[in-house]
Design a protein around this motif. Structure first.
Motif: not given
Length: 1003
Positions: A692-697
């Motif tokens: 699980x990651x935080x999409x910063x795009x």
């Protein structure tokens, strides 16, 4: 027989021990002596006059509370000297105040008798007139009383007397321990002393309160008040010289009358001679000459001393100005030696900023004249004052090096004193670089935040440089708590109320449409304006993380990129996240859990806003490692024991672990012992595949689903630093896994840490578990994250949460006999719980022939419907199914939520051929089950895991023929509910982890 003062003191001393605080130990040790018991001896007439002037007792209590001082003293009255002496024989007193007219024995004779019996007991004479306040004897010196004052129809004098007695008895210790400053008042007139002393104390307290740093909370403000300057009095030249010589290095200023005794004779110029001597000894010492004659102003100017005329009506404001100008209160004004102002600082933040720009000449001028030290001491910044003492400015050193050293000292002290402190948020003074833990509001912080605040303070106290946590960077992310009064005001402002049967989505929609209280909105805007980078918004309900009711994972959590160009977008996303966390208070899961534990009171919600641990990789933000570690292992495998603890770790955010998805399990005591990684096949089957990651795009986007996180395949991140550092490489042509970052398929094994100790994670976890257990007094569970760097010295361990856990080994004697094993229809050798349960007569199970890993969500829905009926009927049931219960990964088990099984009485996790999943002790679901004492049994399917020749004595099994032959109540597409007329018996021995389930009657 007359009791000694020590014996009576022991009987009277009911004071509580000081609260724990690692940073303010020196403040706890100050003002050790406090006047708690006062004996006031006066005729009935004198007592009546004092009460008529203004109720003395109530006034002194109000003064204490108004000045935020410690507990007010208790006053005991006596009307005659004889009565007072009898009371003194029976009870302990800290101070005796006597009026001069006591009938047969006057106040002086009474004082002499008291001193004869109790030489160390302070005795103060309080008269209604100057004539009665004159102490008989040579030069007003007498051993019968310690000092004399005049009652000026104002109870302020009584408060001043009490504080002056305390100062006199504490000054030697407090100056030695904390460099506390001393103000010396030289005045022989009881009348003027009675006017000046209350004025000085009021000014000292007022100025000290005004300059205490706004970033500290109220408890620490009260503690730091103890470091206020002490006030000592002298009535002759010789007394003043004695005090000055004894406390020379701590003297803050001297205020002196002009005429008082010197060499036994009243000397018209004694004050001028005294200040001349002090000016010679200490050229930079602030001096104030007090006189009834304006002609003495010229002498004061000659001595570079301030002058105040005693009889002026403006004496109060003039003393106030003296404090501001000469004693370091108010702004620090940076000047050149000729007096030219070059800068101004209102607080330590401004002070640090000004040090970067003011001329070096100004820094040397103030440093060498001790102005920096005095200004810091005025703010009770003892540690900083020591480091800014003038002796450090007389060494020959490069000027710019000196400037940098000063800035470093101020910044370091500002940061250190905040560690472990929950500071009250202030819009103007908030400094995120210094204040690591703040709270918005005045209410409760909730269970999760209380645990964080405690461990923040406890960690600072417990860590030492020789330990692993002392050598490595271990910290708590920058944290802001919105206390529960924000939730309460939000509910009241929007007139919100719970609606029975309303869905979670509808509740969330209502809350998002509502508006935050105005005060909370302004504070959040001010906070967000100074915070940059990803943040989390988490729950901290009042009921959360208690030892027997964790409510783990039942409330909303959101991760925010906090990177949009528009501040309005960032603020809107933060508002939405806070409101949705508020909304989750009324969601079905928490309410079902409350019903399960008999909790009938409505919950309230605080919110944790926290810096996210991790770094950005190719547009995604995540920590290299996140995990959960428990000090107690419910399912140890040799050589591990239960007390060795167990950890679950994964790459990316901890959602992988706490929701029961595929992660790596190991004991910190045996990091190299990994049963699930025994063979190449095992490693390939059990290694983590998703993160699980935080999409910063797209920072302008905010999703209510999955905590605003995205689920990525590990393969997609194969070239990112964490994956390369923590993976091994699989070579299919050799069918071999090499523990190195080589070209080829990456497999997450964490070998660099668990086998080769590139980062001491196991040792850190062992140490932090012991620290947590000592602090909480029980077994604990810790959530954490690690931001790894190529240079291990730059890696940071983040302590995210701590909660108590239940081990379940009660003292009840449970023994499982041979006959019970033989008649059992279910048996486990890996059972969690302890006790005999005789209320279950229903079994809900997933049929083996209907099970399909692709349809586990549909199975969860069927179980939920059956659960609702049984729960409403008050009938606990046994739940049997394959794989991990409560996992968020439907391929590892059945993804039920707590409200889907809220009426369950016991759970069986069936390990069979269809799903291969290791037990997940780190999940929120598992924590809630264990805290409620719900038995949790693991059973292997004999067809897959046990040999045909294994004895039944040690076999785990479910008698499916018996279970499937019971009366069917409900049969769905996947799940069947069966029942017996009479309850089964479930026995669980927590000491051996064995459990059996059998019928009392033969069926």
């Amino acid at each position: 027989m007359m009791k000694s003062r020590e014996e009576k003191k022991q009987g009277a001393d009911l004071s509580m021990g000081e609260p724990f605080d690692p940073h303010f130990t020196v403040f706890h040790e100050l003002m050790a002596f406090k006047v708690q018991e006062i004996l006031l001896v006066s005729s009935p007439y004198d007592a009546y006059i004092m009460e008529e002037d203004n109720s003395m007792t109530s006034r002194i209590i109000n003064e204490y509370h108004g000045l935020n001082l410690s507990r007010p003293p208790r006053i005991t009255r006596a009307t005659t000297a004889e009565q007072a002496l009898k009371i003194l024989d029976d009870r302990y007193f800290d101070l005796v105040i006597t009026m001069p007219h006591l009938g047969e024995m006057d106040g002086y004779c009474f004082g002499r008798e008291v001193k004869k019996r109790y030489p160390d007991l302070p005795v103060i004479l309080l008269a209604h007139s100057v004539r009665d306040a004159v102490v008989p004897g040579q030069n007003n010196s007498c051993t019968c009383v310690d000092n004399a004052y005049v009652w000026c129809c104002d109870s302020d004098i009584l408060l001043a007397i009490v504080k002056n007695v305390e100062d006199s008895l504490n000054v030697e210790t407090d100056t030695g321990k904390a460099m506390v400053r001393v103000i010396l008042l030289v005045e022989d007139s009881p009348l003027y002393r009675s006017q000046l002393l209350p004025m000085l104390y009021a000014e000292v307290v007022r100025q000290t309160q005004s300059v205490l740093d706004e970033g500290l909370n109220e408890k620490h403000r009260l503690l730091k008040m103890r470091a206020r300057p002490k006030i000592l009095t002298a009535s002759s030249y010789e007394q003043a010289i004695t005090v000055f010589q004894k406390y020379r290095q701590y003297i803050f200023c001297v205020l002196s009358d002009v005429r008082f005794p010197k060499n036994g004779v009243l000397d018209e110029k004694a004050g001028i001679d005294l200040l001349s001597e002090f000016r010679y000894e200490q050229p930079d010492l602030p001096l104030l000459l007090l006189s009834t004659e304006a002609a003495n102003r010229q002498s004061a100017e000659f001595l570079s001393a301030a002058f105040v005329e005693k009889n002026t009506k403006k004496i109060g404001s003039q003393i106030h100005n003296f404090f501001l100008r000469y004693l370091g209160f108010g702004d620090f004004i940076f000047c050149l030696p000729d007096g030219t102002e070059v800068g101004r600082a209102k607080n330590l933040h401004d002070f640090e900023s000004q040090l970067k720009t003011v001329p070096l000449e100004s820094i040397l001028y103030h440093g060498r004249n001790n102005h920096f030290c005095n200004w810091a001491m005025a703010r009770a910044e003892i540690a900083l004052a020591i480091r800014l003492h003038k002796r450090f400015f007389h060494h020959e050193v490069n000027g710019e090096i000196l400037r940098e050293e000063l800035i470093r000292k101020v910044h370091a002290l500002r940061k250190i004193r905040q560690q472990g402190v929950v500071a009250q948020f202030d819009r103007q003074s908030f400094d995120p670089e210094i204040m690591d833990f703040v709270k918005i509001g005045k209410g409760s912080m909730g269970g999760k935040a209380r645990g964080l605040a405690f461990i923040s303070s406890w960690l600072y106290r417990s860590m030492n440089r020789s330990s692993e946590s002392g050598r490595k960077s271990v910290t708590i992310p920058r944290t802001c708590i919105i206390t529960a009064d924000g939730f309460n005001d939000f509910i009241a402002k929007n007139n919100l109320s719970y609606r029975e049967g309303e869905s979670d989505d509808d509740i969330g929609a209502r809350f998002v449409q509502a508006s935050l209280p105005e005060w909370l909105g302004r504070d959040l805007q001010a906070f967000l304006g100074k915070i940059h980078g990803p943040i989390s918004v988490r729950s901290s309900s009042l009921l959360e993380d208690a030892q027997s009711r964790p409510y783990a994972g039942l409330y909303n959590t959101f991760m925010l990129v906090n990177g949009a160009d528009s501040f309005e977008t960032r603020y809107r996303q933060l508002q939405q996240a806070v409101k949705l966390v508020y909304a989750s208070t009324w969601y079905a899961g928490p309410r079902a859990f409350s019903r399960s534990i008999g909790q009938t009171l409505d919950d309230s919600m605080a919110v944790i806003i926290q810096q996210l641990a991790g770094s950005r990789y190719n547009g995604y933000f995540y920590p290299a490692i996140s995990g959960v570690v428990q000090s107690y292992n419910y399912y140890p495998v040799s050589p591990m024991t239960s007390r060795d603890g167990i950890a679950h770790i994964a790459v990316g955010f901890g959602k992988t672990v706490v929701e029961g998805e595929q992660s790596l399990r190991f004991s910190p005591a045996y990091p190299g012992h990994l049963p699930q990684f025994s063979t190449v096949d095992d490693i390939l089957a059990n290694a983590q595949r998703w993160m699980y990651c935080l999409d910063c795009t797209h920072p302008e986007k905010f999703s209510h689903k999955e905590a605003n996180l995205v689920r990525r395949p590990i393969d997609e991140a194969a070239e990112e630093l964490p994956i390369r550092m923590l993976s091994s490489t699989f070579f299919p042509e050799e069918y071999r896994i090499r523990d190195a970052d080589l070209p080829g398929s990456k497999v997450l094994t964490f070998a660099s840490i668990l086998k080769y100790s590139s980062y001491p994670l196991p040792d850190l976890l062992k140490e932090l578990l012991e620290t947590g257990k000592r602090g909480m007094g029980c077994e604990v569970e810790i959530e954490f994250a690690v931001d790894l760097h190529k240079d291990p010295a730059q890696s940071v361990f983040y302590f995210l949460q701590i909660r108590p856990i239940v081990t379940g080994n009660e003292n009840m004697q449970i023994k499982i006999g041979k006959q019970e094993r033989e008649r059992s229809i279910l048996r486990s050798r890996r059972a969690l719980g302890h006790g005999r349960y005789e209320t279950i007569r229903d079994i809900v199970f997933v049929r083996r022939e209907s099970f399909d890993v692709a349809l586990t969500k549909s199975m969860a829905a069927e179980i939920s419907r059956i659960n609702n009926r049984l729960h409403k009927a008050g009938r606990p049931y046994l739940l049997i199914g394959p794989g991990r219960w409560g996992t968020a990964d439907p391929w590892l088990g059945i993804p039920v939520r707590w409200d889907d099984i809220s009426g369950v009485g016991a759970i069986v996790e069936l390990q069979d051929c269809s799903i291969r999943a290791e037990p997940s002790q780190g999940s929120h679901f598992f924590q809630n089950i264990t805290s409620l004492g719900i038995p949790y049994l693991m059973v292997r399917d004999a067809r897959c895991t046990q040999g045909a020749g294994e004895e039944k004595e040690v076999k785990e099994f479910v008698d499916w023929e018996f279970v499937e032959g019971l009366d069917t109540i409900v049969k769905g597409d996947f799940v069947t509910h069966v029942s017996l007329p009479d309850p089964f018996v479930l026995k669980v021995d927590g000491h051996t982890s064995e459990a059996v389930f059998y019928t009392i009657k033969g069926y």
